[in-house]
Motif scaffolding. Sequence first.
Motif, PDB file in Angstrom:
ATOM      1  N   ALA A  95      -3.551  -3.027   5.364  1.00  0.00           N
ATOM      2  CA  ALA A  95      -3.825  -3.175   6.793  1.00  0.00           C
ATOM      3  C   ALA A  95      -2.656  -3.789   7.542  1.00  0.00           C
ATOM      4  O   ALA A  95      -1.917  -4.623   7.004  1.00  0.00           O
ATOM      5  N   LEU A  96      -2.493  -3.362   8.789  1.00  0.00           N
ATOM      6  CA  LEU A  96      -1.589  -4.041   9.704  1.00  0.00           C
ATOM      7  C   LEU A  96      -2.344  -4.322  10.991  1.00  0.00           C
ATOM      8  O   LEU A  96      -3.285  -3.626  11.357  1.00  0.00           O
ATOM      9  N   PHE A  97      -1.908  -5.387  11.684  1.00  0.00           N
ATOM     10  CA  PHE A  97      -2.533  -5.803  12.934  1.00  0.00           C
ATOM     11  C   PHE A  97      -1.469  -5.895  14.018  1.00  0.00           C
ATOM     12  O   PHE A  97      -0.304  -6.190  13.735  1.00  0.00           O
TER      13      PHE A  97
ATOM     14  N   GLY B  21       2.599   0.877   5.167  1.00  0.00           N
ATOM     15  CA  GLY B  21       3.440  -0.117   4.500  1.00  0.00           C
ATOM     16  C   GLY B  21       4.714  -0.404   5.271  1.00  0.00           C
ATOM     17  O   GLY B  21       5.122  -1.564   5.420  1.00  0.00           O
ATOM     18  N   ALA B  22       5.347   0.646   5.778  1.00  0.00           N
ATOM     19  CA  ALA B  22       6.588   0.451   6.545  1.00  0.00           C
ATOM     20  C   ALA B  22       6.326  -0.232   7.875  1.00  0.00           C
ATOM     21  O   ALA B  22       7.065  -1.135   8.289  1.00  0.00           O
ATOM     22  N   LEU B  23       5.246   0.190   8.567  1.00  0.00           N
ATOM     23  CA  LEU B  23       4.961  -0.370   9.881  1.00  0.00           C
ATOM     24  C   LEU B  23       4.565  -1.843   9.814  1.00  0.00           C
ATOM     25  O   LEU B  23       4.729  -2.574  10.798  1.00  0.00           O
ATOM     26  N   GLN B  24       4.049  -2.280   8.658  1.00  0.00           N
ATOM     27  CA  GLN B  24       3.737  -3.703   8.503  1.00  0.00           C
ATOM     28  C   GLN B  24       4.961  -4.577   8.745  1.00  0.00           C
ATOM     29  O   GLN B  24       4.845  -5.712   9.218  1.00  0.00           O
ATOM     30  N   TRP B  25       6.125  -4.042   8.401  1.00  0.00           N
ATOM     31  CA  TRP B  25       7.360  -4.822   8.530  1.00  0.00           C
ATOM     32  C   TRP B  25       8.119  -4.513   9.815  1.00  0.00           C
ATOM     33  O   TRP B  25       9.196  -5.057  10.042  1.00  0.00           O
ATOM     34  N   LEU B  26       7.552  -3.660  10.651  1.00  0.00           N
ATOM     35  CA  LEU B  26       8.245  -3.255  11.881  1.00  0.00           C
ATOM     36  C   LEU B  26       7.318  -3.377  13.091  1.00  0.00           C
ATOM     37  O   LEU B  26       6.992  -2.378  13.754  1.00  0.00           O
TER      38      LEU B  26
END
Length: 370
Positions: A80-82, A349-354
């Motif tokens: 998950a990302l928020f 996964g990538a967007l979690q860090w961006l």
Amino acid sequence: MTDIAIVGGGLAGLVSALGLAKAGLRVVLVEKKVYPFHRVCGEYVSNEVLPYLRALGADPALLQPAAINRFMLTSPKGKALFAPLDLGGFGISRYALDHYLYQVAQQQEVQFILQQTVQDVRFTGDAFTLQLSGGETLAAKVVLGAFGKRANLDRQLNRPFFQARSPYLGIKYHLRYDAPRDLIALHNFKEGYAGISAIEDDRYCFCYLTTRRNLKAHRSIAAMEQAVLCRNPHLRRIFEEADFLYDQPEVINEISFAPKTCIENHMLLCGDAAGMITPLCGNGMAMAIHSGKIATDQVLRYFREGLPRPQLEENYRRAWQQQFAGRLQVGRAVQQLFGSPILSEVAVGALQWLPPLVRLVMRQTHGQPF
């Protein structure tokens, strides 16, 4: 002869009818159903629409919608990302919102023809003749086509997207569920994604897009949900813990995200009839309302300034493209990253860090207050 005939009474049609009638034009709207009724829709609206709805005397605050200001995205395995929603939005059912706009439009003396469809539209002598399913005809100076994602008129107009079958179908429930009411969540699964967000009356809208292939492989909606959607742990929790309020879900087939035109046979098309953003981007309701404003603005110029019809059509085409073409293109590009389990896992996964990239995509698929 009426000034304006509007084909379809969804958000784009209702908002156009309200704005044009409020300006003093004679408006007739044809809708095949009777209000209120449910529609397959994610039922989240960006706050960009609020200034215009308030100017029309149709403030949705009267319906006590849910205030939404956070976003969640999950991969099929549950990663998950928020992110915050910079502009924010609100959750309201189409059952409540469409009925409310219908009532406000009635107060502005919009004439409604319900439980009928438009079978044919002819343009001759710089005016339109509409053939209704009840046998009557309707003459109008301007016609707005707000007939939604897919209609018989699309076939008669020989629109290219109608000739190719779309693989997508949409399914919607209302439910009661223990979840944050300020959060809109999008959960990915194989060949689809689901959105859940709060609406009025302590309920939630749960709506998902998937493919006919997914459904065919499992033979029923319930079996598909258990075999495919529930592989995402967030979706499994919804199916295990939520109180589903429909005996059967609302379902719509043949959802197409293919490019469309916003002018056909001299009709100005708005809402989903002119182009549909992918539900993954969560802004279709706001776009429908905004397209109604654009149509209203250009039609008022046509009548007030005595413009020739080609100028009306060119002005509308240009305004529509300027406002929506980029959003639709970004939406189609974003959709390519999801639906495949492997790509979805990589993308989340990538967007979690961006985080800046997440917010950039949101800005590209949402507009400014209008």
